[in-house]
Design an enzyme around this catalytic site. Structure first.
Site, mmCIF file in Angstrom:
data_model
loop_
_atom_site.group_PDB
_atom_site.id
_atom_site.type_symbol
_atom_site.label_atom_id
_atom_site.label_comp_id
_atom_site.label_asym_id
_atom_site.label_seq_id
_atom_site.Cartn_x
_atom_site.Cartn_y
_atom_site.Cartn_z
ATOM 1 N N CYS A 90 0.863 -1.370 0.105
ATOM 2 C CA CYS A 90 0.097 0.022 -0.117
ATOM 3 C C CYS A 90 1.027 1.192 -0.037
ATOM 4 O O CYS A 90 2.129 1.173 0.475
ATOM 5 C CB CYS A 90 -1.031 0.007 1.061
ATOM 6 S SG CYS A 90 -1.845 -1.342 1.482
ATOM 7 N N ARG A 114 4.909 0.607 -6.003
ATOM 8 C CA ARG A 114 4.906 -0.276 -4.771
ATOM 9 C C ARG A 114 3.968 -1.479 -5.090
ATOM 10 O O ARG A 114 3.908 -2.383 -4.258
ATOM 11 C CB ARG A 114 4.438 0.465 -3.635
ATOM 12 C CG ARG A 114 5.369 1.596 -3.251
ATOM 13 C CD ARG A 114 4.995 2.637 -2.156
ATOM 14 N NE ARG A 114 4.733 1.994 -0.846
ATOM 15 C CZ ARG A 114 5.685 1.743 -0.015
ATOM 16 N NH1 ARG A 114 6.729 2.147 -0.181
ATOM 17 N NH2 ARG A 114 5.052 1.068 1.083
ATOM 18 N N TRP A 140 -2.847 -2.521 -1.567
ATOM 19 C CA TRP A 140 -2.287 -3.948 -2.233
ATOM 20 C C TRP A 140 -3.273 -5.026 -1.201
ATOM 21 O O TRP A 140 -2.810 -4.994 0.037
ATOM 22 C CB TRP A 140 -0.888 -4.049 -2.050
ATOM 23 C CG TRP A 140 -0.349 -5.144 -2.753
ATOM 24 C CD1 TRP A 140 -0.176 -5.503 -4.095
ATOM 25 C CD2 TRP A 140 0.267 -6.330 -2.119
ATOM 26 N NE1 TRP A 140 0.644 -6.578 -4.222
ATOM 27 C CE2 TRP A 140 0.872 -7.119 -2.938
ATOM 28 C CE3 TRP A 140 0.278 -6.808 -0.673
ATOM 29 C CZ2 TRP A 140 1.138 -8.474 -2.787
ATOM 30 C CZ3 TRP A 140 0.761 -8.036 -0.263
ATOM 31 C CH2 TRP A 140 1.258 -8.959 -1.492
ATOM 32 N N ASN A 190 -1.081 1.247 5.868
ATOM 33 C CA ASN A 190 -0.263 0.582 5.235
ATOM 34 C C ASN A 190 0.204 -0.551 6.156
ATOM 35 O O ASN A 190 0.764 -0.094 7.244
ATOM 36 C CB ASN A 190 0.687 1.149 4.580
ATOM 37 C CG ASN A 190 2.136 0.329 4.313
ATOM 38 O OD1 ASN A 190 1.710 -0.724 3.698
ATOM 39 N ND2 ASN A 190 3.093 0.889 3.920
ATOM 40 N N GLY A 191 0.042 -1.807 6.057
ATOM 41 C CA GLY A 191 0.734 -2.795 6.872
ATOM 42 C C GLY A 191 -0.457 -3.721 7.405
ATOM 43 O O GLY A 191 -1.389 -4.149 6.678
ATOM 44 N N GLU A 214 18.833 -16.006 -9.606
ATOM 45 C CA GLU A 214 18.472 -14.651 -9.724
ATOM 46 C C GLU A 214 17.936 -14.523 -11.303
ATOM 47 O O GLU A 214 17.053 -13.832 -11.379
ATOM 48 C CB GLU A 214 19.670 -13.807 -9.466
ATOM 49 C CG GLU A 214 19.270 -12.419 -9.729
ATOM 50 C CD GLU A 214 18.100 -11.684 -8.935
ATOM 51 O OE1 GLU A 214 17.586 -12.026 -8.028
ATOM 52 O OE2 GLU A 214 17.695 -10.714 -9.318
ATOM 53 N N LYS A 221 14.121 -13.238 -12.104
ATOM 54 C CA LYS A 221 13.739 -11.993 -12.935
ATOM 55 C C LYS A 221 12.820 -12.403 -14.071
ATOM 56 O O LYS A 221 11.966 -11.874 -14.273
ATOM 57 C CB LYS A 221 15.380 -11.750 -13.777
ATOM 58 C CG LYS A 221 15.903 -10.468 -13.585
ATOM 59 C CD LYS A 221 15.819 -9.540 -12.551
ATOM 60 C CE LYS A 221 14.947 -9.733 -11.354
ATOM 61 N NZ LYS A 221 15.474 -9.176 -10.152
ATOM 62 N N GLU A 277 9.227 -13.092 -12.589
ATOM 63 C CA GLU A 277 8.397 -12.306 -12.070
ATOM 64 C C GLU A 277 7.704 -11.276 -13.013
ATOM 65 O O GLU A 277 6.484 -10.782 -12.677
ATOM 66 C CB GLU A 277 8.934 -11.636 -10.691
ATOM 67 C CG GLU A 277 10.326 -10.824 -11.248
ATOM 68 C CD GLU A 277 10.937 -10.121 -9.946
ATOM 69 O OE1 GLU A 277 10.254 -9.857 -9.075
ATOM 70 O OE2 GLU A 277 12.189 -9.678 -9.918
ATOM 71 N N HIS A 299 18.521 -35.973 -10.887
ATOM 72 C CA HIS A 299 17.861 -36.606 -9.412
ATOM 73 C C HIS A 299 16.508 -36.704 -9.433
ATOM 74 O O HIS A 299 15.792 -36.527 -8.580
ATOM 75 C CB HIS A 299 18.840 -36.169 -8.237
ATOM 76 C CG HIS A 299 19.892 -36.582 -8.172
ATOM 77 N ND1 HIS A 299 20.613 -37.944 -7.835
ATOM 78 C CD2 HIS A 299 21.178 -35.894 -8.489
ATOM 79 C CE1 HIS A 299 21.947 -38.107 -7.947
ATOM 80 N NE2 HIS A 299 22.245 -36.816 -8.564
ATOM 81 N N LYS A 323 6.788 -3.460 -4.716
ATOM 82 C CA LYS A 323 8.270 -3.219 -4.706
ATOM 83 C C LYS A 323 8.745 -3.403 -3.332
ATOM 84 O O LYS A 323 10.109 -3.977 -3.057
ATOM 85 C CB LYS A 323 8.590 -1.634 -5.188
ATOM 86 C CG LYS A 323 9.961 -1.290 -5.160
ATOM 87 C CD LYS A 323 10.661 -1.809 -6.178
ATOM 88 C CE LYS A 323 12.078 -1.651 -6.299
ATOM 89 N NZ LYS A 323 12.996 -2.685 -7.066
HETATM 90 O O1 M6R Z 1 13.600 -4.555 -0.610
HETATM 91 P P1 M6R Z 1 14.171 -5.645 -0.371
HETATM 92 O O2 M6R Z 1 15.511 -5.981 -1.110
HETATM 93 O O3 M6R Z 1 14.684 -6.296 1.097
HETATM 94 O O4 M6R Z 1 13.398 -6.713 -1.106
HETATM 95 C C1 M6R Z 1 13.445 -7.922 -1.157
HETATM 96 C C2 M6R Z 1 12.683 -8.906 -2.122
HETATM 97 O O5 M6R Z 1 11.350 -8.365 -1.935
HETATM 98 C C3 M6R Z 1 12.910 -8.321 -3.636
HETATM 99 O O6 M6R Z 1 14.247 -8.823 -4.117
HETATM 100 C C4 M6R Z 1 11.985 -9.114 -4.671
HETATM 101 O O7 M6R Z 1 12.374 -10.296 -4.721
HETATM 102 C C5 M6R Z 1 12.182 -8.325 -6.063
HETATM 103 N N1 M6R Z 1 10.911 -8.241 -6.611
HETATM 104 C C6 M6R Z 1 13.070 -9.147 -6.877
HETATM 105 O O8 M6R Z 1 13.086 -8.563 -8.270
#
Ligand code: M6R
Length: 608
Positions: free
Chosen positions: A2, A27, A75, A101-102, A481, A485, A488, A504, A603
């Site tokens: 949020c 966000r 959100w 927010n929270g 990673e 990428k 997502e 395996h 985000k």
């Molecule tokens: O702000 P942070 O680095 O703590 O966030 C961690 C993850 O939420 C963040 O890396 C998330 O996996 C990204 N969307 C990856 O691209």
């Protein structure tokens, strides 16, 4: 997660709120709303979906009159995305209005108690509890009601509140969810993040946990939970809106991919003086460095993947055992940590709820925490014992790129620093590693020149159902990673496997035409991974190889090859990840998806 924006001042509030909310879109959200006070009434407009709908409903805010208001992008956590569940939420006679927010963790018992007292709930949200509780405790003094509610609600929250019988006043509080206050001659602001108000002011206050703010047109005053006024120091933000704009790029993600050479350089160079690594920010005595017997790296998502690369590199260079944990596991698994351990928490936002909780868990066990954080003044940065800032600058795209790259750089700095201090490196080796570190930004730059070829390759696989990534050692970490990428932002199912683990079970997933991206940058593991490539190719896979320049015999097996410049094998993740980021970006683009704001993601993940 949020986003909150609030304004009280001399201008019309609604257009300012809409503009601020638009700057918090990154966000992640699924509905939006605003409450504006005018002529003795609080008017609320809410909409499901994009901010565009809220704009249309309010004629870009022009139809919602008033110079004080609060806005929110939601959100969904409790209750589906809907107009009813979107914020702001009212008390029973619409005299108190709240955005949040929270997560209020004890919302259910509180809701039950309020229902027994006769309160009626219209939404499924945890937030509505706060509106009714404020009503319950309100006797004309907003501070009194707010502080009483704060002592009874559990969980995380940033709240913005208006009281109908206190016109011209806005209240805000926070606990474990981000909130800042901005001040200017035109009025005062609250926001979840700086970009929301940067068009209006650079003068901000960071609100600490359990603090209350009262804002009027002319002034802001801060209070602790006992309603005693407290002094706070203003911070002047030294970056500008340019950082929050696309600057000619089609998406923030592409812009941020291109900013990586600078981000990595800015993270490394200030820590190298006369060819030596100097980490002034790290408050460890010589004795503590020598006695260090274990490092725990704790993080989420991409930051966790940076941590996995870091484990290989720190163990390899400094010969200190490293455990890497997902923060949401670490915080509950009662880890065995002794006084000679160090916990490193990595986070771009510095607000990730699980990472923050893990930090507190480590400190509770009496261990020092080093934060590797990008956002200056964020919660993790403030609570860690030492902070190593990653100077990536503002990162807007949900899929992290430049922040991740700077996290790797920070971990390399630490590994070489520790390796040298603990006598695990020959001096010549140490000097050479430092030089190689400084060459990384130019090498990253050179990889960005290959984008057209990667775009062409991405277009061939944009319709894939599954894509696999395989590698060994550091390359396995790179694969994790690269795979994240891709999934997502493209919504294509993807997995990363340690190449030796394929046989395996996983190899049964390989079928005709499936793309297997193989990363093989580690000289001692090269032949082993080539064998794994042969195995998947024999079962019909289309094999992409990502390897060091000079390994041309890989083309005997690979259908498509990308070469990275030579560097120290410990640092190859920094180079190999660049084509994988570009690949994910172009696949998402080819599928016509919202690259910067992928579905369901936020985000900054400020809830558990
Ligand atoms: O702000 P942070 O680095 O703590 O966030 C961690 C993850 O939420 C963040 O890396 C998330 O996996 C990204 N969307 C990856 O691209």
């Amino acid at each position: 997660m949020c986003g909150i924006v609030g304004y009280v001042g001399q201008n019309e509030a609604a257009p300012i709120l809409l503009d601020g909310l638009a700057r918090l879109e990154y966000r992640g959200y699924d509905s939006a709303g605003m409450a504006v006070y005018h002529d003795g009434e609080i008017e609320i407009v809410k909409a499901k979906g994009r901010l565009r709908v809220l704009r249309e409903l309010t004629n870009n805010g022009l139809d919602l009159k008033g110079t004080i208001g609060i806005g929110h992008t939601r959100w969904a956590t409790h209750g589906e995305p809907s107009v009813t569940n979107s914020h702001p939420h009212f008390n029973k006679d619409k005299s108190i209005v709240v955005v949040h927010n929270g997560i209020i963790e004890n919302h259910q018992p509180l809701r039950d108690r309020l229902i027994r007292k006769g309160y009626r709930f219209i939404s499924d949200t945890d937030t509505e509890v706060v509106a009714h509780m404020l009503d319950n405790y309100y006797n004309g003094d907003p501070l009194e009601a707010i502080s009483k509610v704060m002592t009874r609600i559990e969980g995380s929250y940033a709240l913005g509140v208006l009281f109908k019988d206190h016109p011209g006043e806005m209240y805000a509080v926070r606990k474990d969810s981000p909130l800042i206050v901005g001040v200017s001659d035109e009025g005062n602001f609250i926001a979840s993040d700086i970009p929301a108000i940067l068009n209006h002011t650079r003068n901000v206050y960071f609100i600490d946990n359990m603090e209350i703010v009262k804002l009027t047109r002319e002034a802001v005053a801060f209070y602790n939970i006992d309603k005693e006024e407290i002094e706070k120091t203003m911070t002047v933000i030294d970056w500008d809106m340019e950082a929050a704009e696309k600057g000619g790029y089609e998406h923030f993600m592409l812009k941020e991919i291109y900013e990586q050479p600078k981000a990595v350089r800015d993270t490394i160079n200030p820590r190298i003086k006369d060819g030596e690594i100097v980490i002034d920010e790290w408050h460890m005595t010589e004795e503590e460095v020598q006695n260090l017997n274990k490092i725990f790296i704790v993080a989420c998502g991409s930051a966790y993947h940076a941590g996995i690369s870091g484990k290989y590199v720190i163990e390899g260079i400094a010969r200190i055992p490293v455990e890497v944990d997902v923060a949401s596991e670490f915080r509950y698994r009662d880890p065995i940590i002794d006084d000679n351990s160090l916990v490193i928490v990595i986070s771009q936002s510095g607000e990730t709820a699980d990472s923050l909780a893990a930090l507190r868990e480590a400190q509770r066990k009496g261990v020092k925490v080093l934060g590797i954080v990008n956002v200056v003044g964020s919660s993790i940065a403030r609570e860690a014992d030492s902070v190593l800032y990653t100077w990536a600058g503002l990162e807007i795209a949900v899929a992290t790129t430049k922040a991740y790259s700077t996290q790797l750089a920070a971990l390399y700095l630490l590994a070489i620093y520790l390796g040298n201090k603990r006598g695990k490196l020959e001096y010549a080796q140490y000097k050479q590693m430092v030089e190689e570190l400084q060459e990384l930004p130019d090498k990253i730059q050179s990889l960005l020149g290959d984008k057209e070829r990667i775009q062409w390759f991405a277009s061939k696989f944009a319709a894939s159902r599954d894509i696999f990534y395989v590698g060994r050692g550091v390359d396995y970490a790179t694969c994790m990673e690269g795979s994240l990428k891709l999934k997502e932002i493209s919504y294509i199912h993807s997995e990363a496997y340690a190449a030796g683990e394929l046989k395996h079970g996983t190899i049964s997933l390989v079928e005709d035409g499936i793309l297997v991206a193989s990363v093989l940058t580690q000289p001692q593991l090269y032949e082993k991974t080539v064998s794994n490539m042969v195995e998947v190719k024999a079962r019909g896979a289309y094999v992409m190889a990502l390897t060091n320049i000079g390994n041309y015999d890989v083309e005997d097996v690979a259908n498509f090859t990308i070469y990275i410049p030579k560097t120290n094998p410990w640092f190859t993740t920094s180079l190999a990840i660049i084509p994988l980021q570009l690949f994910a970006y172009y696949v998402s683009l080819a599928r016509g998806l919202d690259v910067d704001k992928p579905r369901n993601l936020a985000k900054s993940v400020t809830v558990e």
